[in-house]
Motif scaffolding. Structure first.
Motif, mmCIF file in Angstrom:
data_model
loop_
_atom_site.group_PDB
_atom_site.id
_atom_site.type_symbol
_atom_site.label_atom_id
_atom_site.label_comp_id
_atom_site.label_asym_id
_atom_site.label_seq_id
_atom_site.Cartn_x
_atom_site.Cartn_y
_atom_site.Cartn_z
ATOM 1 N N GLY A 52 12.784 7.317 9.139
ATOM 2 C CA GLY A 52 13.598 8.461 8.739
ATOM 3 C C GLY A 52 14.859 8.578 9.581
ATOM 4 N N GLN A 53 14.687 8.318 10.862
ATOM 5 C CA GLN A 53 15.842 8.392 11.756
ATOM 6 C C GLN A 53 16.907 7.348 11.371
ATOM 7 N N ILE A 54 16.449 6.143 11.060
ATOM 8 C CA ILE A 54 17.375 5.082 10.650
ATOM 9 C C ILE A 54 18.115 5.488 9.377
ATOM 10 N N GLU A 55 17.378 6.011 8.423
ATOM 11 C CA GLU A 55 18.002 6.387 7.150
ATOM 12 C C GLU A 55 19.054 7.484 7.347
ATOM 13 N N ARG A 56 18.721 8.437 8.189
ATOM 14 C CA ARG A 56 19.673 9.539 8.423
ATOM 15 C C ARG A 56 20.867 9.083 9.239
ATOM 16 N N GLU A 57 20.590 8.498 10.398
ATOM 17 C CA GLU A 57 21.689 8.227 11.334
ATOM 18 C C GLU A 57 22.606 7.099 10.878
ATOM 19 N N ARG A 58 22.075 6.178 10.083
ATOM 20 C CA ARG A 58 22.913 5.066 9.636
ATOM 21 C C ARG A 58 23.220 5.146 8.147
ATOM 22 N N ARG A 59 22.698 6.150 7.506
ATOM 23 C CA ARG A 59 22.792 6.250 6.047
ATOM 24 C C ARG A 59 22.381 4.908 5.419
ATOM 25 N N PHE A 60 21.291 4.389 5.906
ATOM 26 C CA PHE A 60 20.781 3.100 5.452
ATOM 27 C C PHE A 60 19.562 3.364 4.575
ATOM 28 N N ARG A 61 19.630 2.924 3.335
ATOM 29 C CA ARG A 61 18.522 3.186 2.424
ATOM 30 C C ARG A 61 17.491 2.062 2.523
ATOM 31 N N ILE A 62 16.415 2.299 3.228
ATOM 32 C CA ILE A 62 15.411 1.264 3.489
ATOM 33 C C ILE A 62 14.608 0.941 2.235
ATOM 34 N N GLN A 63 14.567 -0.321 1.877
ATOM 35 C CA GLN A 63 13.718 -0.774 0.779
ATOM 36 C C GLN A 63 12.404 -1.331 1.307
ATOM 37 N N VAL A 64 12.498 -2.069 2.404
ATOM 38 C CA VAL A 64 11.303 -2.673 2.987
ATOM 39 C C VAL A 64 11.480 -2.736 4.503
ATOM 40 N N LEU A 70 4.804 7.947 13.893
ATOM 41 C CA LEU A 70 6.033 7.618 14.632
ATOM 42 C C LEU A 70 6.855 6.589 13.867
ATOM 43 N N PHE A 71 6.151 5.659 13.217
ATOM 44 C CA PHE A 71 6.835 4.634 12.422
ATOM 45 C C PHE A 71 7.589 5.303 11.275
ATOM 46 N N GLU A 72 6.929 6.265 10.638
ATOM 47 C CA GLU A 72 7.585 6.985 9.534
ATOM 48 C C GLU A 72 8.807 7.752 10.056
ATOM 49 N N THR A 102 0.848 -1.187 0.000
ATOM 50 C CA THR A 102 0.000 0.000 0.000
ATOM 51 C C THR A 102 0.882 1.234 0.000
ATOM 52 N N THR A 103 0.220 2.374 -0.051
ATOM 53 C CA THR A 103 0.980 3.617 -0.108
ATOM 54 C C THR A 103 1.777 3.856 1.168
ATOM 55 N N ARG A 104 1.252 3.380 2.283
ATOM 56 C CA ARG A 104 1.913 3.637 3.553
ATOM 57 C C ARG A 104 2.162 2.340 4.295
ATOM 58 N N ASP A 105 3.368 2.201 4.840
ATOM 59 C CA ASP A 105 3.684 1.003 5.616
ATOM 60 C C ASP A 105 2.789 0.914 6.841
#
Lengths: 148, 148
Positions: A122-134, A116-118, A94-97
């Motif tokens: 975002g925090q994970i992507e920024r702080e770990r430079r981890f590009r989340i796919q799923v 909060l999930f979103e 769906t459009t939103r996890d």
DNA sequence: GTACTTGCAAAGATTTTGCTTCCAA
DNA sequence: TTGGAAGCAAAATCTTTGCAAGTAC
């Protein structure tokens, strides 16, 4: 394993065609079932519903189609806390996890969305430079109906 | 599947005894390996390490011990996004839940803690009156080393 | 001593692979 | 027409079960 029905952006079949995927009769049947499903289906349940529409559909085709959809990021694969065996469940993306809450007593699956999930993603992507796919968040516990 | 070593509140063996669980030689070997592990072990890896200490330990005992630990809530069961097959990985439960980030390219597993995760769980418990026993958040994507 | 645990063998559940035939574009 | 997809059978992977023998308390 009931869940509310949900709808995706546009028909999966259409999406696949636009991506250059060959649209076979079997795939059309399978994606229609996935998209119209009122619950989270495992491979065998999906196969059984597909056979009702076309008795020649093989279980292997179901697995191969699910793998293809997963590869294209069009379905999410869930474990639902392994409440019944080790099979996987699938739902159209769906459009939103959303989060899945599995009641360890009655087996009901609830879905939950939260900003909060979103923010957490975002925090994970920024702080770990981890590009989340799923991202998959599942919780097991006791639902409101199953508490003393 | 490397991860930082982490320590739990108190030795699992001690915890089990205090809960009235019969402490066999096999269980002692297994929980020591789980607690001292520097990575997330699957059942077969755990079995192999256990056999090095006691060659008579059977794989079935490993599965049964893991089921027992899970029932007591002393280990967490992970899927790590099914990066390699459908097996499960286990880790001794720590004081604080953490998130597992699985790199789809290099396979590295990172762990991540966040107060947002705690807040999100709190929100779920309040808004749905859902009593969480175990929460698992796994994300698949590309780690900082695997990006263009 | 007794109830719980283990080892062994076998079965079960889920998913994947090899290969031939078929069909969508 | 042709490369990708489906069907079938068989195998692979991971986990569980039944039962006799062993062992912690």
């Amino acid at each position: 394993m009931l869940a509310e029905s949900r709808s995706s952006r546009r028909p999966l079949a259409q999406e696949l065609v636009s991506r250059g995927v060959r649209m076979t009769h079997q795939r059309r049947v399978l994606v229609e079932i996935i998209q119209g499903a009122d619950s989270h289906l495992d491979a065998v349940e999906l196969w059984q519903r597909a056979r009702a529409k076309d008795p020649t559909i093989n279980k292997v085709t179901v697995y191969r189609t699910l793998a293809m959809l997963k590869k294209h990021g069009l379905v999410d694969e869930l474990d639902l806390m392994h409440l019944e065996g080790e099979k996987h469940y699938y739902e159209a993306k769906t459009t939103r996890d959303h989060i899945h809450l599995a009641c360890l007593k009655c087996g009901r699956i609830q879905e939950f969305e939260s900003s909060l999930f979103e923010r957490l993603k975002g925090q994970i992507e920024r702080e770990r430079r981890f590009r989340i796919q799923v991202a998959r968040l599942e919780a097991g516990g006791y639902c409101d109906r199953c508490q003393p």
